[in-house]
Design a protein around this motif. Structure first.
Motif, PDB file in Angstrom:
ATOM      1  N   ALA A 173       0.835  -1.199   0.000  1.00 12.21           N
ATOM      2  CA  ALA A 173       0.000   0.000   0.000  1.00 12.21           C
ATOM      3  C   ALA A 173       0.874   1.255   0.000  1.00 12.21           C
ATOM      4  CB  ALA A 173      -0.930   0.013   1.208  1.00 12.21           C
ATOM      5  N   THR A 174       0.307   2.350  -0.416  1.00 11.06           N
ATOM      6  CA  THR A 174       0.983   3.642  -0.425  1.00 11.06           C
ATOM      7  C   THR A 174       0.308   4.549   0.597  1.00 11.06           C
ATOM      8  OG1 THR A 174       1.503   3.435  -2.779  1.00 11.06           O
ATOM      9  CG2 THR A 174       1.648   5.633  -1.816  1.00 11.06           C
ATOM     10  N   GLY A 175       1.104   5.094   1.520  1.00 10.29           N
ATOM     11  CA  GLY A 175       0.578   5.987   2.543  1.00 10.29           C
ATOM     12  C   GLY A 175       1.026   7.415   2.307  1.00 10.29           C
ATOM     13  N   CYS A 176       0.112   8.365   2.489  1.00 11.33           N
ATOM     14  CA  CYS A 176       0.410   9.786   2.293  1.00 11.33           C
ATOM     15  C   CYS A 176      -0.064  10.588   3.507  1.00 11.33           C
ATOM     16  CB  CYS A 176      -0.279  10.311   1.029  1.00 11.33           C
ATOM     17  SG  CYS A 176       0.240   9.495  -0.499  1.00 11.33           S
ATOM     18  N   TYR A 177       0.460  11.794   3.582  1.00 17.28           N
ATOM     19  CA  TYR A 177       0.133  12.719   4.672  1.00 17.28           C
ATOM     20  C   TYR A 177       0.365  12.036   6.019  1.00 17.28           C
ATOM     21  CZ  TYR A 177      -2.053  15.126   0.770  1.00 17.28           C
ATOM     22  OH  TYR A 177      -2.278  15.735  -0.443  1.00 17.28           O
ATOM     23  N   PRO A 178       1.640  11.850   6.399  1.00 14.68           N
ATOM     24  CA  PRO A 178       1.990  11.073   7.587  1.00 14.68           C
ATOM     25  C   PRO A 178       1.415  11.664   8.874  1.00 14.68           C
ATOM     26  CG  PRO A 178       3.933  11.558   6.251  1.00 14.68           C
ATOM     27  CD  PRO A 178       2.829  12.382   5.704  1.00 14.68           C
ATOM     28  N   ALA A 179       1.093  10.763   9.795  1.00 14.78           N
ATOM     29  CA  ALA A 179       0.669  11.124  11.143  1.00 14.78           C
ATOM     30  C   ALA A 179       1.882  11.086  12.067  1.00 14.78           C
ATOM     31  CB  ALA A 179      -0.410  10.162  11.631  1.00 14.78           C
ATOM     32  N   PRO A 180       1.828  11.777  13.206  1.00  9.60           N
ATOM     33  CA  PRO A 180       3.001  11.821  14.096  1.00  9.60           C
ATOM     34  C   PRO A 180       3.443  10.464  14.611  1.00  9.60           C
ATOM     35  CG  PRO A 180       1.425  13.543  14.669  1.00  9.60           C
ATOM     36  CD  PRO A 180       0.747  12.662  13.681  1.00  9.60           C
ATOM     37  N   ASP A 181       2.531   9.497  14.745  1.00  4.63           N
ATOM     38  CA  ASP A 181       2.900   8.222  15.355  1.00  4.63           C
ATOM     39  C   ASP A 181       3.351   7.180  14.335  1.00  4.63           C
ATOM     40  OD1 ASP A 181       0.512   7.795  14.098  1.00  4.63           O
ATOM     41  OD2 ASP A 181      -0.373   6.599  15.713  1.00  4.63           O
ATOM     42  N   GLY A 182       3.564   7.592  13.100  1.00 10.82           N
ATOM     43  CA  GLY A 182       4.052   6.652  12.095  1.00 10.82           C
ATOM     44  C   GLY A 182       2.996   6.185  11.116  1.00 10.82           C
ATOM     45  N   GLY A 183       1.726   6.455  11.362  1.00 16.92           N
ATOM     46  CA  GLY A 183       0.681   6.081  10.430  1.00 16.92           C
ATOM     47  C   GLY A 183       0.510   7.120   9.331  1.00 16.92           C
ATOM     48  N   TYR A 184      -0.550   6.949   8.545  1.00 18.78           N
ATOM     49  CA  TYR A 184      -0.847   7.872   7.454  1.00 18.78           C
ATOM     50  C   TYR A 184      -2.333   8.239   7.502  1.00 18.78           C
ATOM     51  CZ  TYR A 184       3.612   6.102   5.705  1.00 18.78           C
ATOM     52  OH  TYR A 184       4.930   5.734   5.580  1.00 18.78           O
ATOM     53  N   THR A 185      -2.652   9.440   7.024  1.00 20.22           N
ATOM     54  CA  THR A 185      -4.051   9.868   6.988  1.00 20.22           C
ATOM     55  C   THR A 185      -4.700   9.585   5.637  1.00 20.22           C
ATOM     56  OG1 THR A 185      -3.341  12.100   6.397  1.00 20.22           O
ATOM     57  CG2 THR A 185      -3.675  11.640   8.730  1.00 20.22           C
ATOM     58  N   LEU A 186      -3.932   9.106   4.671  1.00 23.83           N
ATOM     59  CA  LEU A 186      -4.471   8.675   3.373  1.00 23.83           C
ATOM     60  C   LEU A 186      -3.688   7.438   2.936  1.00 23.83           C
ATOM     61  CD1 LEU A 186      -5.399  10.867   0.317  1.00 23.83           C
ATOM     62  CD2 LEU A 186      -4.030   8.801  -0.002  1.00 23.83           C
ATOM     63  N   VAL A 187      -4.405   6.388   2.605  1.00 20.03           N
ATOM     64  CA  VAL A 187      -3.780   5.129   2.188  1.00 20.03           C
ATOM     65  C   VAL A 187      -4.493   4.634   0.932  1.00 20.03           C
ATOM     66  CG1 VAL A 187      -3.397   2.708   2.787  1.00 20.03           C
ATOM     67  CG2 VAL A 187      -3.023   4.497   4.502  1.00 20.03           C
ATOM     68  N   SER A 188      -3.711   4.133  -0.027  1.00 27.33           N
ATOM     69  CA  SER A 188      -4.273   3.591  -1.271  1.00 27.33           C
ATOM     70  C   SER A 188      -3.558   2.277  -1.584  1.00 27.33           C
ATOM     71  CB  SER A 188      -4.080   4.593  -2.420  1.00 27.33           C
ATOM     72  OG  SER A 188      -4.630   4.086  -3.615  1.00 27.33           O
ATOM     73  N   TYR A 189      -4.349   1.230  -1.941  1.00 30.83           N
ATOM     74  CA  TYR A 189      -3.752  -0.068  -2.255  1.00 30.83           C
ATOM     75  C   TYR A 189      -4.727  -0.895  -3.093  1.00 30.83           C
ATOM     76  CZ  TYR A 189      -6.612  -2.163   1.464  1.00 30.83           C
ATOM     77  OH  TYR A 189      -7.661  -2.602   2.232  1.00 30.83           O
ATOM     78  N   PRO A 190      -4.226  -1.886  -3.846  1.00 34.16           N
ATOM     79  CA  PRO A 190      -5.104  -2.722  -4.679  1.00 34.16           C
ATOM     80  C   PRO A 190      -6.010  -3.598  -3.810  1.00 34.16           C
ATOM     81  CG  PRO A 190      -2.812  -2.867  -5.390  1.00 34.16           C
ATOM     82  CD  PRO A 190      -2.798  -2.185  -4.071  1.00 34.16           C
ATOM     83  N   ASN A 191      -7.292  -3.665  -4.201  1.00 33.55           N
ATOM     84  CA  ASN A 191      -8.253  -4.440  -3.423  1.00 33.55           C
ATOM     85  C   ASN A 191      -9.550  -4.552  -4.217  1.00 33.55           C
ATOM     86  OD1 ASN A 191      -9.589  -5.644  -1.094  1.00 33.55           O
ATOM     87  ND2 ASN A 191     -10.584  -3.651  -0.853  1.00 33.55           N
ATOM     88  N   ALA A 192     -10.237  -5.707  -4.108  1.00 32.60           N
ATOM     89  CA  ALA A 192     -11.570  -5.931  -4.677  1.00 32.60           C
ATOM     90  C   ALA A 192     -11.617  -5.685  -6.178  1.00 32.60           C
ATOM     91  CB  ALA A 192     -12.597  -5.052  -3.966  1.00 32.60           C
ATOM     92  N   GLY A 193     -10.596  -6.151  -6.885  1.00 32.65           N
ATOM     93  CA  GLY A 193     -10.592  -5.976  -8.334  1.00 32.65           C
ATOM     94  C   GLY A 193     -10.364  -4.553  -8.764  1.00 32.65           C
ATOM     95  N   GLY A 194      -9.872  -3.712  -7.886  1.00 32.02           N
ATOM     96  CA  GLY A 194      -9.607  -2.313  -8.216  1.00 32.02           C
ATOM     97  C   GLY A 194      -8.661  -1.723  -7.191  1.00 32.02           C
ATOM     98  N   VAL A 195      -8.790  -0.442  -6.951  1.00 32.94           N
ATOM     99  CA  VAL A 195      -7.949   0.267  -5.981  1.00 32.94           C
ATOM    100  C   VAL A 195      -8.857   0.850  -4.894  1.00 32.94           C
ATOM    101  CG1 VAL A 195      -6.344   2.168  -5.605  1.00 32.94           C
ATOM    102  CG2 VAL A 195      -6.201   0.813  -7.703  1.00 32.94           C
ATOM    103  N   THR A 196      -8.512   0.548  -3.656  1.00 32.49           N
ATOM    104  CA  THR A 196      -9.250   1.100  -2.518  1.00 32.49           C
ATOM    105  C   THR A 196      -8.408   2.208  -1.888  1.00 32.49           C
ATOM    106  OG1 THR A 196     -10.444  -0.950  -2.040  1.00 32.49           O
ATOM    107  CG2 THR A 196     -10.209   0.623  -0.233  1.00 32.49           C
ATOM    108  N   THR A 197      -9.007   3.385  -1.770  1.00 29.47           N
ATOM    109  CA  THR A 197      -8.344   4.536  -1.156  1.00 29.47           C
ATOM    110  C   THR A 197      -9.165   4.958   0.051  1.00 29.47           C
ATOM    111  OG1 THR A 197      -7.526   5.263  -3.313  1.00 29.47           O
ATOM    112  CG2 THR A 197      -7.474   6.871  -1.516  1.00 29.47           C
ATOM    113  N   VAL A 198      -8.489   5.125   1.179  1.00 30.93           N
ATOM    114  CA  VAL A 198      -9.148   5.488   2.435  1.00 30.93           C
ATOM    115  C   VAL A 198      -8.534   6.791   2.930  1.00 30.93           C
ATOM    116  CG1 VAL A 198      -9.747   4.759   4.758  1.00 30.93           C
ATOM    117  CG2 VAL A 198      -9.510   3.054   2.951  1.00 30.93           C
ATOM    118  N   VAL A 199      -9.396   7.749   3.284  1.00 32.80           N
ATOM    119  CA  VAL A 199      -8.961   9.051   3.795  1.00 32.80           C
ATOM    120  C   VAL A 199      -9.572   9.246   5.177  1.00 32.80           C
ATOM    121  CG1 VAL A 199      -8.828  11.522   3.336  1.00 32.80           C
ATOM    122  CG2 VAL A 199      -8.941   9.913   1.427  1.00 32.80           C
ATOM    123  N   GLY A 200      -8.755   9.672   6.128  1.00 25.62           N
ATOM    124  CA  GLY A 200      -9.222   9.766   7.509  1.00 25.62           C
ATOM    125  C   GLY A 200     -10.220  10.870   7.782  1.00 25.62           C
TER     126      GLY A 200
END
Length: 395
Positions: free
Chosen positions: A179-206
């Motif tokens: 997966a690709t993470g963007c807009y990093p959070a202070p604790d090492g996570g990301y507030t936007l993540v995009s990765y292949p899923n369900a026959g396409g691309v799933t993007t999640v924004v916090g």
């Protein structure tokens, strides 16, 4: 001797002017003015209440409030992107059957995530974390730990790098491998993540604040939203139903007393408070001006002074008696010395010493020194203060 009391105004006997004055005109018309002000105030509040809109629908493409996303939907349509607003899983599935589309999910409150997971293709999940384990498997999140603010992408995802900084935060995501993470959070996570899923691309924004009418024009918010959604394919925008089903949610409780109250109840309370304040002001001014009235018994000033002196002596209040003597003497001496009411001790002492020829230290001790320790000292202080006053008066 006279005292001060309040009584209704009565017309004096004898001849007097009959032409109205400004004061008499105000007394005669103030009730009309107050009633007119109340009417105007009620009219203004009525206009405000009539112009109130219903509750906003966050991230709804048909909502024009600050929390809505009407502006983003119009930008997408202006770029030739078809935006279909749907409020059911069945409608979203029917749209997906027509071809390659992007499913945009902004509210999962009334939907079954397992039914939505059967819709294959690209998904963009914004702000809502309900059912995330089913719609975005392998992704872990910690909601509400990242402050929403302007952030830099710091990633290689073209949609984010081309947009630049964006107003984003709220949830930290920990992406699965690949997966690709963007807009990093202070604790090492990301507030936007995009990765292949369900026959396409799933993007999640916090957080979907960057997509709202209020924030769309800030930073690179509009660019990020258009890059994520405006890929040229039709968009199925899933929102909550206009009339949510009753009793479908687990653990649904009845409405509280405050939820059952009309939306305009607070304005009614404000109007009542204003009316009570105006009434109190009006009734509080019903008496006439303060006038003097002779007392039925004449009390000599000397008797008052002697009575207060006896009270001070009985309570051994030498300090309070000395403070009264000094304060009275200073108030009487200051104008005679040509000083202002705000003159300090040094100015008063220097002026008295120059005027009377007395030792400045003795004058300062008498007017500003420590209180006497016994009655003899208090009598001596009163005598010396009286001596200074008489000298200033004679010179």
């Amino acid at each position: 001797m006279s005292d001060v009391v309040a009584r209704p105004v009565t017309a004096p006997s004898g001849s007097y002017a009959t032409s109205p004055t400004a004061r008499s005109t105000w007394r005669a018309s103030r009730m009309i003015v107050l009633l007119g002000a109340i009417v105007v105030l009620i009219a203004v509040i009525g206009v405000l209440l009539s112009g109130e809109r219903g509750p906003s629908r966050p991230l709804d493409p048909a909502d024009t409030s600050l929390a809505g996303s009407k502006a983003l939907a119009e930008l997408l349509r202006a770029r030739g992107v078809t935006v279909d607003r749907v409020d059911s899983v069945e409608a979203a599935a029917d749209k997906a059957a027509t071809g390659n589309r992007l499913l945009l999910i902004t509210d999962m409150t009334y939907f079954d995530e397992y039914s939505l997971a059967r819709i294959q293709g690209d998904r963009l999940i914004v702000g809502d974390q309900i059912g995330l384990s089913v719609l975005a498997p392998g992704l872990h999140s910690r909601p509400g730990i990242v402050r929403t603010r302007s952030r830099e992408p710091e990633c290689r995802l073209p949609a984010a790098t081309l947009a630049g900084s964006a107003y984003i935060g709220q949830t930290a995501f920990y992406p699965p491998p690949g997966a690709t993470g963007c807009y990093p959070a202070p604790d090492g996570g990301y507030t936007l993540v995009s990765y292949p899923n369900a026959g396409g691309v799933t993007t999640v924004v916090g957080d979907g604040a960057f997509m709202t009418n209020q924030r769309l024009a800030e930073d690179g918010n509009a660019a990020l939203a258009l890059n994520l959604i405006g890929t040229g394919r039709p968009v199925t925008w899933l929102v909550q139903p206009d009339q949510p089903p009753v009793g479908d949610l687990p653990g649904e409780r009845g409405k509280s007393m405050y939820e059952l109250m009309p939306d305009n109840i607070r304005w009614t309370v404000y109007m009542a408070i204003i009316a009570v304040a105006i009434l109190a002001f009006w009734r509080g001014r019903r008496l006439g001006p303060v006038v003097t009235e002779k007392l039925p018994v004449i009390v000599r000033a000397a008797e008052t002074v002697e009575g207060r002196g006896r009270l001070y002596r009985a309570r051994r209040a030498r300090q309070r008696a000395a403070d009264s003597l000094r304060a009275g003497a200073i108030d009487r001496l200051t104008p005679r010395l040509g000083l202002g009411s705000g003159a300090g001790p040094h100015e008063v002492v220097a002026a008295l010493a120059a005027r009377t020829g007395q030792d400045p230290h003795q004058v300062g001790a008498a007017l500003y020194g420590p209180p006497p320790t016994d009655d003899t000292g208090l009598v001596a202080l009163a005598g010396y203060v009286d001596f200074i006053e008489r000298q200033v008066s004679e010179l």
